[in-house]
Design a protein around this motif. Structure first.
Motif, PDB file in Angstrom:
ATOM      1  N   TRP A  64     -25.080   6.452  -6.437  1.00 30.16           N
ATOM      2  CA  TRP A  64     -25.002   7.022  -7.777  1.00 30.16           C
ATOM      3  C   TRP A  64     -24.117   6.150  -8.663  1.00 30.16           C
ATOM      4  O   TRP A  64     -23.040   5.734  -8.256  1.00 30.16           O
ATOM      5  N   ASP A  65     -24.603   5.870  -9.879  1.00 32.31           N
ATOM      6  CA  ASP A  65     -23.873   5.085 -10.867  1.00 32.31           C
ATOM      7  C   ASP A  65     -23.515   6.007 -12.027  1.00 32.31           C
ATOM      8  O   ASP A  65     -24.388   6.470 -12.769  1.00 32.31           O
ATOM      9  N   LYS A  66     -22.216   6.298 -12.189  1.00 31.70           N
ATOM     10  CA  LYS A  66     -21.765   7.220 -13.234  1.00 31.70           C
ATOM     11  C   LYS A  66     -21.998   6.664 -14.634  1.00 31.70           C
ATOM     12  O   LYS A  66     -22.211   7.426 -15.580  1.00 31.70           O
ATOM     13  N   ARG A  67     -21.968   5.340 -14.779  1.00 38.69           N
ATOM     14  CA  ARG A  67     -22.106   4.727 -16.105  1.00 38.69           C
ATOM     15  C   ARG A  67     -23.500   4.907 -16.675  1.00 38.69           C
ATOM     16  O   ARG A  67     -23.663   5.115 -17.884  1.00 38.69           O
ATOM     17  N   THR A  68     -24.499   4.830 -15.831  1.00 39.90           N
ATOM     18  CA  THR A  68     -25.886   4.891 -16.307  1.00 39.90           C
ATOM     19  C   THR A  68     -26.598   6.180 -15.933  1.00 39.90           C
ATOM     20  O   THR A  68     -27.756   6.391 -16.330  1.00 39.90           O
ATOM     21  N   GLY A 121     -29.451   6.717  -9.921  1.00 39.80           N
ATOM     22  CA  GLY A 121     -29.107   6.691  -8.515  1.00 39.80           C
ATOM     23  C   GLY A 121     -30.322   6.719  -7.618  1.00 39.80           C
ATOM     24  O   GLY A 121     -31.469   6.665  -8.072  1.00 39.80           O
ATOM     25  N   THR A 122     -30.027   6.836  -6.324  1.00 35.61           N
ATOM     26  CA  THR A 122     -31.055   6.848  -5.297  1.00 35.61           C
ATOM     27  C   THR A 122     -30.632   7.811  -4.202  1.00 35.61           C
ATOM     28  O   THR A 122     -29.458   7.864  -3.828  1.00 35.61           O
ATOM     29  N   PHE A 123     -31.583   8.577  -3.698  1.00 38.51           N
ATOM     30  CA  PHE A 123     -31.333   9.424  -2.537  1.00 38.51           C
ATOM     31  C   PHE A 123     -32.551   9.349  -1.633  1.00 38.51           C
ATOM     32  O   PHE A 123     -33.688   9.479  -2.101  1.00 38.51           O
ATOM     33  N   GLY A 124     -32.322   9.101  -0.333  1.00 33.05           N
ATOM     34  CA  GLY A 124     -33.438   8.987   0.590  1.00 33.05           C
ATOM     35  C   GLY A 124     -33.103   9.546   1.953  1.00 33.05           C
ATOM     36  O   GLY A 124     -31.939   9.580   2.363  1.00 33.05           O
ATOM     37  N   VAL A 125     -34.127   9.990   2.667  1.00 36.51           N
ATOM     38  CA  VAL A 125     -33.959  10.492   4.026  1.00 36.51           C
ATOM     39  C   VAL A 125     -35.057   9.922   4.909  1.00 36.51           C
ATOM     40  O   VAL A 125     -36.141   9.564   4.434  1.00 36.51           O
ATOM     41  N   GLN A 126     -34.770   9.851   6.185  1.00 33.71           N
ATOM     42  CA  GLN A 126     -35.740   9.427   7.176  1.00 33.71           C
ATOM     43  C   GLN A 126     -36.423  10.663   7.743  1.00 33.71           C
ATOM     44  O   GLN A 126     -35.780  11.685   7.985  1.00 33.71           O
ATOM     45  N   VAL A 127     -37.720  10.587   7.960  1.00 34.95           N
ATOM     46  CA  VAL A 127     -38.482  11.721   8.468  1.00 34.95           C
ATOM     47  C   VAL A 127     -39.307  11.267   9.674  1.00 34.95           C
ATOM     48  O   VAL A 127     -40.007  10.248   9.608  1.00 34.95           O
ATOM     49  N   ALA A 128     -39.230  12.024  10.748  1.00 36.16           N
ATOM     50  CA  ALA A 128     -40.052  11.806  11.941  1.00 36.16           C
ATOM     51  C   ALA A 128     -39.904  10.397  12.503  1.00 36.16           C
ATOM     52  O   ALA A 128     -40.853   9.854  13.075  1.00 36.16           O
ATOM     53  N   ASN A 129     -38.734   9.805  12.348  1.00 35.84           N
ATOM     54  CA  ASN A 129     -38.440   8.483  12.914  1.00 35.84           C
ATOM     55  C   ASN A 129     -39.385   7.378  12.454  1.00 35.84           C
ATOM     56  O   ASN A 129     -39.522   6.364  13.127  1.00 35.84           O
ATOM     57  N   ARG A 130     -40.029   7.565  11.298  1.00 35.91           N
ATOM     58  CA  ARG A 130     -40.923   6.504  10.825  1.00 35.91           C
ATOM     59  C   ARG A 130     -41.110   6.489   9.314  1.00 35.91           C
ATOM     60  O   ARG A 130     -41.434   5.459   8.749  1.00 35.91           O
ATOM     61  N   PHE A 131     -40.944   7.631   8.646  1.00 38.29           N
ATOM     62  CA  PHE A 131     -41.116   7.688   7.199  1.00 38.29           C
ATOM     63  C   PHE A 131     -39.755   7.632   6.501  1.00 38.29           C
ATOM     64  O   PHE A 131     -38.754   8.127   7.014  1.00 38.29           O
ATOM     65  N   MET A 132     -39.740   7.044   5.310  1.00 37.67           N
ATOM     66  CA  MET A 132     -38.594   7.153   4.421  1.00 37.67           C
ATOM     67  C   MET A 132     -39.069   7.821   3.141  1.00 37.67           C
ATOM     68  O   MET A 132     -40.040   7.372   2.521  1.00 37.67           O
ATOM     69  N   VAL A 133     -38.399   8.912   2.763  1.00 40.44           N
ATOM     70  CA  VAL A 133     -38.698   9.613   1.512  1.00 40.44           C
ATOM     71  C   VAL A 133     -37.525   9.366   0.580  1.00 40.44           C
ATOM     72  O   VAL A 133     -36.376   9.671   0.915  1.00 40.44           O
ATOM     73  N   GLN A 134     -37.806   8.820  -0.600  1.00 39.70           N
ATOM     74  CA  GLN A 134     -36.741   8.375  -1.491  1.00 39.70           C
ATOM     75  C   GLN A 134     -37.040   8.726  -2.942  1.00 39.70           C
ATOM     76  O   GLN A 134     -38.179   8.601  -3.393  1.00 39.70           O
TER      77      GLN A 134
END
Length: 384
Positions: free
Chosen positions: A336-340, A343-356
Motif C-alpha cells: 500500500w502506498d499512502k501517497r497515491t 496498492g496490491t493484495f493477493g492470495v494463493q489458492v489451491a497451491n497453484r492459483f494467485m488471485v490479486q
C-alpha cells in the motif's frame, strides 16, 4: 540400494550442503546415470528459481534503476522458460567441461561422475533461487552459488579422483571455462526461447540436521515445511505436472461486482499449456482496480511449493508498506502506498492459483474485499 540412494530430494540437498565431507564419498559410490541425475535430482531444483522469479514478477514487477516493470503473462512465461533452459544447459556444459578437464589434473574421466559433481555442487544456488520470489534478494542466490564452487572443490577428489593438491586449480579452470562457454550458450538459447515466447539456500545455518533460513528485514523461510515441498518437487521430477485450467473457466470465476465496485470489462488468455490468466477491471466512481487470476500449474509443482516454504517478509516506512506472509500455508501479499492511495493484495489458492487485486482505492480493505469476492472454493474445484 543404500539409504542414501533412496533418500528424498530434500534429504540429498541438505546432506551435500551441510555435510559435504561425509556426503561426497557416498555420492561418488552411488550407482546412477547422467539421465537419472538430471531428471530425478537436477530438474526440479533448476525450476525453483525461474518459477519463483515468475511469481515475483507477476506480483511485484521487476525492479529497474528508476522504475518497476511488470511483464505480461506470456513474456513472464517466456522469461521463465528461458531461465529454466539456461539452467539445464549450464549443468550439461559444466559437466562436459569437468569430464574433459579431470584427466588433465591427474583425475579420472567419467561422464557420470562429472554430472554428479556438477549437479550436487550447484545445489545451494538452485535452492536459493526461491529468493527470486522477493524482489531485490537475488544477490543472496549469487552468494549461494559461490558456496557451490566450494562444494565443487571439496568433491573434486572423492568424485573425480583429482589429487587434493590439484583440486583448487582444477576448480578454478573449470569455472573459468564454464563462464566462457555458458556466455556463448546464453546468446543462442536466449535468442531461441525469446522467439518462441513472442510467437505464442540464501543464508543457512546447520543445527543438528535442520536448516534455518533468515532473510533481510526479518523475513524467514520455514524449515518445518521442507518435507512437504520435497514431495511436490519430486512430483515434478516424476512427470506429475497438472495441466493449466482453461482460461475461459478462470474468467467465469471473476464476480460481476464486489461491494461498491462494478465490473467494467473482462478478458482471459492461455499460455500454450504453460499457464492461464483471467482479469477484469472494476470501477467505483473514479477508482479503478484490476483483479487477476493466474494459473501457473503448467510450470510444475514448484509453484505450490513456494507457498509451502512459509515465506515471511515485511517492509514499512512513512509512505506505506509491503508485506509477504504465509497464513495456514497460503501466501498473502500486501502493498500500500499512502501517497497515491494505490496498492496490491493477493492470495494463493489451491497451491497453484494467485488471485490479486491492484489499483487505486480508498484503502487496502477495498482490495481485500475484491479478492474475497472471488469464489475460492469454485476456483479450487477447477484444479481437481
Amino acid at each position: 540400494m543404500t539409504g542414501f540412494e533412496t533418500a528424498g530430494l530434500i534429504e540429498r540437498a541438505k546432506a551435500i550442503t551441510l555435510r559435504p565431507d561425509e556426503t561426497w564419498p557416498r555420492i561418488a559410490a552411488e550407482r546412477s546415470s547422467p539421465g537419472e541425475i538430471i531428471t530425478r535430482y537436477a530438474l526440479p531444483l533448476i525450476a525453483i528459481g525461474p518459477v519463483a522469479a515468475f511469481i515475483g514478477g507477476q506480483l511485484f514487477g521487476i525492479s529497474m534503476i528508476f522504475a518497476t516493470y511488470r511483464p505480461g503473462l506470456m513474456m513472464g512465461l517466456g522469461m521463465a522458460v528461458t531461465a529454466f533452459v539456461m539452467g539445464l544447459v549450464s549443468l550439461i556444459v559444466l559437466a562436459l567441461i569437468t569430464d574433459w578437464l579431470a584427466p588433465r589434473f591427474d583425475g579420472q574421466s567419467s561422464r557420470t561422475q562429472a554430472f554428479k559433481l556438477v549437479a550436487y555442487s550447484m545445489t545451494p544456488g538452485w535452492i536459493a533461487g526461491v529468493l527470486g520470489f522477493i524482489p531485490s534478494l537475488g544477490i543472496l542466490a549469487m552468494l549461494a552459488a559461490f558456496y557451490g564452487i566450494y562444494l565443487f572443490y571439496k568433491g573434486a577428489n572423492p568424485v573425480m579422483k583429482v589429487p587434493g593438491g590439484r583440486a583448487a586449480g582444477f576448480t578454478a579452470v573449470t569455472v573459468i571455462g564454464a563462464i566462457l562457454l555458458n556466455w556463448l550458450a546464453a546468446l543462442l538459447v536466449t535468442s531461441f526461447t525469446t522467439a518462441v515466447s513472442n510467437s505464442a539456500y540464501s543464508a543457512s545455518n546447520a543445527a543438528g540436521d535442520t536448516v534455518e533460513v533468515t532473510l533481510p528485514g526479518g523475513g524467514t523461510l520455514d524449515p518445518a515445511k521442507m518435507e512437504d515441498v520435497a514431495r511436490q518437487l519430486e512430483g515434478l521430477a516424476s512427470g506429475e505436472r497438472p495441466k493449466p485450467v482453461d482460461a475461459s473457466a478462470l474468467q467465469a470465476v471473476l464476480p460481476a461486482s464486489a461491494g461498491s465496485f462494478t465490473r467494467d470489462k473482462v478478458q482471459s488468455s492461455g499460455g500454450g499449456g504453460m499457464g492461464a490468466l483471467a482479469q477484469a477491471t472494476y470501477r467505483k466512481g473514479d477508482r479503478e482496480v484490476r483483479v487477476q487470476i493466474i494459473d501457473i500449474a503448467g510450470l510444475g509443482a514448484v509453484a505450490g511449493a513456494i507457498g509451502g516454504l512459509g515465506v515471511e517478509q515485511n517492509r514499512e516506512d512513512a509512505n506505506g508498506y509491503e508485506r509477504i506472509r504465509t497464513v495456514n500455508g497460503v501466501i498473502q501479499t500486501e502493498k500500500w502506498d499512502k501517497r497515491t492511495s494505490t496498492g496490491t493484495f493477493g492470495v494463493q489458492v489451491a497451491n497453484r492459483f494467485m488471485v490479486q487485486a491492484e489499483g487505486d482505492a480508498d484503502s487496502i480493505d477495498d482490495l481485500k474485499s475484491l479478492v474475497g469476492a472471488v469464489d475460492q472454493a469454485r476456483l479450487a474445484a477447477l484444479a481437481r
